[in-house]
Design a protein around this motif. Structure first.
Motif, PDB file in Angstrom:
ATOM      1  N   GLN A  96      15.862  41.338 -26.679  1.00  0.00           N
ATOM      2  CA  GLN A  96      15.849  42.492 -27.595  1.00  0.00           C
ATOM      3  C   GLN A  96      14.439  42.742 -28.099  1.00  0.00           C
ATOM      4  OE1 GLN A  96      18.278  44.675 -28.462  1.00  0.00           O
ATOM      5  NE2 GLN A  96      16.692  45.752 -29.576  1.00  0.00           N
ATOM      6  N   ARG A 114      12.339  44.521 -25.525  1.00  0.00           N
ATOM      7  CA  ARG A 114      12.676  45.951 -25.359  1.00  0.00           C
ATOM      8  C   ARG A 114      12.166  46.785 -26.515  1.00  0.00           C
ATOM      9  NH1 ARG A 114      17.995  43.986 -23.666  1.00  0.00           N
ATOM     10  NH2 ARG A 114      18.692  44.335 -25.789  1.00  0.00           N
ATOM     11  N   SER A 115      11.984  46.154 -27.669  1.00  0.00           N
ATOM     12  CA  SER A 115      11.609  46.909 -28.878  1.00  0.00           C
ATOM     13  C   SER A 115      10.116  47.115 -28.973  1.00  0.00           C
ATOM     14  CB  SER A 115      12.104  46.194 -30.126  1.00  0.00           C
ATOM     15  OG  SER A 115      13.495  46.034 -30.068  1.00  0.00           O
TER      16      SER A 115
END
Length: 125
Positions: free
Chosen positions: A121, A124-125
């Motif tokens: 995560q 992806r951020s």
């Protein structure tokens, strides 16, 4: 011809749902005086609405599907529905991935599986 109560009972729906679908332009039963009367075609249309709802279609898209005058109009609606469905599938897969970790740690933040999900995560951020 069937009454609203008969049609509702056949599908296990409250009668107000059929009235709402009529107000939304999905159904147009005949009227005999003040009473709605449903033909076999109306009953089939209720079944079609339920099939589409079970597939996750929104009422506006069901209306388009049932009333579109061209295959192109239905195809555009189907493309929108495909994208919504792909997003729902992605969310469901993410939920399964989280649950598949079956972490035995008392502190979730210490779980290696959960840490891997967090790392992805953060990338992806």
């Amino acid at each position: 011809m069937k009454s609203i109560g008969e049609v509702a009972a056949r599908f296990g729906l409250p009668t107000h749902v059929l009235r709402y679908w009529e107000a939304e332009g999905l159904l147009s039963p005949a009227r005999v005086g003040p009473r709605r009367r449903y033909t076999d075609a109306d009953v089939h249309r209720v079944a079609a609405i339920l099939v589409a709802k079970e597939a996750g279609f929104e009422l506006a898209d069901i209306r388009t599907m049932l009333t579109a005058r061209s295959a192109a109009d239905r195809a555009a609606m189907a493309a929108r529905q495909r994208e919504r469905l792909r997003a729902r599938i992605a969310r469901a897969q993410a939920a399964l991935e989280l649950l598949d970790g079956d972490c035995r740690h008392d502190d979730l933040m210490a779980c290696p599986h959960f840490q891997d999900l967090l790392g992805r995560q953060l990338e992806r951020s």
